[in-house]
Enzyme design. Structure first.
Site, mmCIF file in Angstrom:
data_model
loop_
_atom_site.group_PDB
_atom_site.id
_atom_site.type_symbol
_atom_site.label_atom_id
_atom_site.label_comp_id
_atom_site.label_asym_id
_atom_site.label_seq_id
_atom_site.Cartn_x
_atom_site.Cartn_y
_atom_site.Cartn_z
ATOM 1 N N CYS A 100 29.032 29.140 38.522
ATOM 2 C CA CYS A 100 30.194 28.249 38.538
ATOM 3 C C CYS A 100 29.940 27.027 37.651
ATOM 4 O O CYS A 100 28.932 26.330 37.805
ATOM 5 C CB CYS A 100 30.519 27.799 39.964
ATOM 6 N N LYS A 139 25.127 36.283 40.440
ATOM 7 C CA LYS A 139 26.085 36.217 39.319
ATOM 8 C C LYS A 139 25.778 34.950 38.540
ATOM 9 O O LYS A 139 25.761 33.855 39.115
ATOM 10 C CB LYS A 139 27.511 36.195 39.855
ATOM 11 N N GLY A 201 33.165 39.246 31.263
ATOM 12 C CA GLY A 201 33.678 38.297 30.271
ATOM 13 C C GLY A 201 34.528 38.987 29.232
ATOM 14 O O GLY A 201 34.058 39.871 28.504
ATOM 15 N N ASP A 202 35.810 38.627 29.217
ATOM 16 C CA ASP A 202 36.730 39.077 28.173
ATOM 17 C C ASP A 202 37.049 40.568 28.206
ATOM 18 O O ASP A 202 37.399 41.138 27.170
ATOM 19 C CB ASP A 202 36.209 38.704 26.775
ATOM 20 N N GLY A 224 37.877 39.776 35.486
ATOM 21 C CA GLY A 224 38.374 38.580 36.153
ATOM 22 C C GLY A 224 39.834 38.348 35.845
ATOM 23 O O GLY A 224 40.733 39.022 36.375
HETATM 24 C C1 FMN Z 1 40.463 30.699 38.651
HETATM 25 C C2 FMN Z 1 39.060 31.233 38.590
HETATM 26 C C3 FMN Z 1 38.241 31.111 39.698
HETATM 27 C C4 FMN Z 1 36.935 31.603 39.672
HETATM 28 N N1 FMN Z 1 36.169 31.525 40.795
HETATM 29 C C5 FMN Z 1 34.940 32.107 40.803
HETATM 30 C C6 FMN Z 1 34.165 32.175 42.007
HETATM 31 O O1 FMN Z 1 34.588 31.733 43.086
HETATM 32 N N2 FMN Z 1 32.930 32.745 41.928
HETATM 33 C C7 FMN Z 1 32.441 33.273 40.750
HETATM 34 O O2 FMN Z 1 31.315 33.791 40.740
HETATM 35 N N3 FMN Z 1 33.154 33.242 39.626
HETATM 36 C C8 FMN Z 1 34.381 32.702 39.626
HETATM 37 N N4 FMN Z 1 35.143 32.745 38.482
HETATM 38 C C9 FMN Z 1 34.627 33.426 37.289
HETATM 39 C C10 FMN Z 1 35.087 34.905 37.216
HETATM 40 O O3 FMN Z 1 34.590 35.653 38.311
HETATM 41 C C11 FMN Z 1 34.602 35.558 35.900
HETATM 42 O O4 FMN Z 1 33.211 35.484 35.855
HETATM 43 C C12 FMN Z 1 35.182 34.865 34.671
HETATM 44 O O5 FMN Z 1 36.562 34.628 34.815
HETATM 45 C C13 FMN Z 1 34.933 35.684 33.387
HETATM 46 O O6 FMN Z 1 35.547 36.943 33.464
HETATM 47 P P1 FMN Z 1 36.949 37.254 32.711
HETATM 48 O O7 FMN Z 1 36.757 36.910 31.246
HETATM 49 O O8 FMN Z 1 37.165 38.736 32.942
HETATM 50 O O9 FMN Z 1 37.990 36.402 33.349
HETATM 51 C C14 FMN Z 1 36.433 32.232 38.489
HETATM 52 C C15 FMN Z 1 37.267 32.317 37.367
HETATM 53 C C16 FMN Z 1 38.570 31.839 37.402
HETATM 54 C C17 FMN Z 1 39.424 31.981 36.180
#
Ligand code: FMN
Length: 321
Positions: A100, A139, A201-202, A224
């Site tokens: 985070c 993570k 990621g992405d 995500g």
């Molecule tokens: C609104 C939001 C809240 C998130 N909350 C968490 C969380 O509680 N725990 C966590 O490990 N990652 C959290 N993430 C990160 C996502 O799990 C992920 O690692 C990140 O969005 C990258 O993946 P993506 O490019 O597919 O979105 C959050 C991301 C977003 C956008």
């Protein structure tokens, strides 16, 4: 892939996302192909202090394998928080948030802040491993910022301390959610570890899911933001990875039926008021890319009752394609 005693065939994981991945949304994603889901992060300290709101976030997904995610930076409190999180949720594994980037979290040494204190991060994994009898996963990101990318040493240390699986989000803390995720660093992590590695990621489509998996050699992928209003992305990813034709997106009326089911699950879980507040956000996502939907988006932003939800859903299906 094996996660402790759990066999998971080609993991397609819905990323934990605070304020988005409540039990209702996770359940819908699980029904449509996410075979692993994770609860949004909960503070280990809040759990130890018996905070009811935190405990309420830990509802296990109905269907698939589900992890409970906690954050914090004190090994003893994390160990106790892990026991509590598993006791409350009955989840299948325990995930530790070391990614985070939010200042309130990371600057206090929690979340991605732990990537600056690898020894402490390792102590946390060891302490949590000792306290629970389910797999413990981590993570993380690439590192704190561009000048301090340490994901290779860091993940090796986590493995040595007993982590059973690692998900790497291919960005640094400083990048937050912008820029491009570096899948090549994830490839390097995969090459040096023996435990399963999940790439994150992405990933925004079936095609990018397949590309990411091929390029990184990872054991699975995590999606995500691209899942917002689009739980069908998991079926697309599954087909693309299997080399099968990508299924067509269901018709709008079927997509809206899924959205309404999510809001009904949300009502069962949180009650009507919170379900409507959540629906204001999710319903708008379900309508992304639908021509002429902006008129309804205004109505969605003031949903107050389940009746409002049913009415708007009916009108959308009648008026839009
Ligand atoms: C609104 C939001 C809240 C998130 N909350 C968490 C969380 O509680 N725990 C966590 O490990 N990652 C959290 N993430 C990160 C996502 O799990 C992920 O690692 C990140 O969005 C990258 O993946 P993506 O490019 O597919 O979105 C959050 C991301 C977003 C956008």
């Amino acid at each position: 892939m094996r996660l402790g005693k759990i066999e998971i065939d080609s993991p397609l994981i819905l990323g934990p996302m605070a304020g988005v991945t409540d039990q209702a949304f996770r359940t819908v994603c699980a029904e449509l192909g996410a075979n692993v889901t994770v609860t949004e992060m909960v503070s280990s300290r809040a759990l130890v202090y018996q905070d009811k709101k935190s405990a309420a976030l830990l509802k296990k997904t109905e269907g698939g394998v589900c992890g409970a995610q906690i954050f914090g930076n004190d090994p003893e409190i994390m160990a106790r928080g892990a026991e509590l999180a598993l006791g409350i949720s009955g989840c299948d594994f325990l995930d530790i948030n070391m990614g985070c980037p939010m200042p309130k979290i990371a600057n206090s040494g929690d979340g991605c802040g732990l990537m600056r204190t690898p020894e402490l991060a390792g102590q946390i994994v060891s302490a949590v491993k000792k306290a629970v009898n389910v797999p413990v996963t981590v993570k993380c990101r690439l590192g704190w910022d561009k000048g301090s990318i340490n994901v290779l040493d860091f993940t090796k240390r986590m493995e040595d301390c007993g982590a059973d699986m690692i998900t790497v989000h291919g960005r640094t803390r400083a990048m937050l959610y912008s820029g491009v995720a570096d899948w090549d660093m994830i490839t390097k992590v995969k090459q040096q570890l023996t435990i399963p590695v999940i790439a994150n990621g992405d990933i925004v489509s079936g095609e990018t899911a397949m590309k990411c998996l091929k390029r990184t050699g990872a054991d699975g992928i995590m999606i995500g933001r691209a899942s917002f209003g689009d739980p069908w992305i998991f079926a697309e990813a599954k087909a693309a990875i299997a080399g099968e034709p990508i299924p067509e997106r269901p018709a709008l009326k079927d997509r809206i039926a899924v959205a309404v089911r999510q809001f009904e699950l949300s009502e069962q879980d949180h009650g009507e008021h919170i379900a409507c507040l959540e629906a204001r956000k999710h319903f708008a996502w379900y309508l992304r890319g639908v021509a002429h939907s902006s008129y309804y988006k205004n109505q969605i932003s003031s949903l107050n009752t389940m009746e409002d939800i049913y009415r708007v859903a009916k009108d959308v299906v009648r008026d839009l394609k």
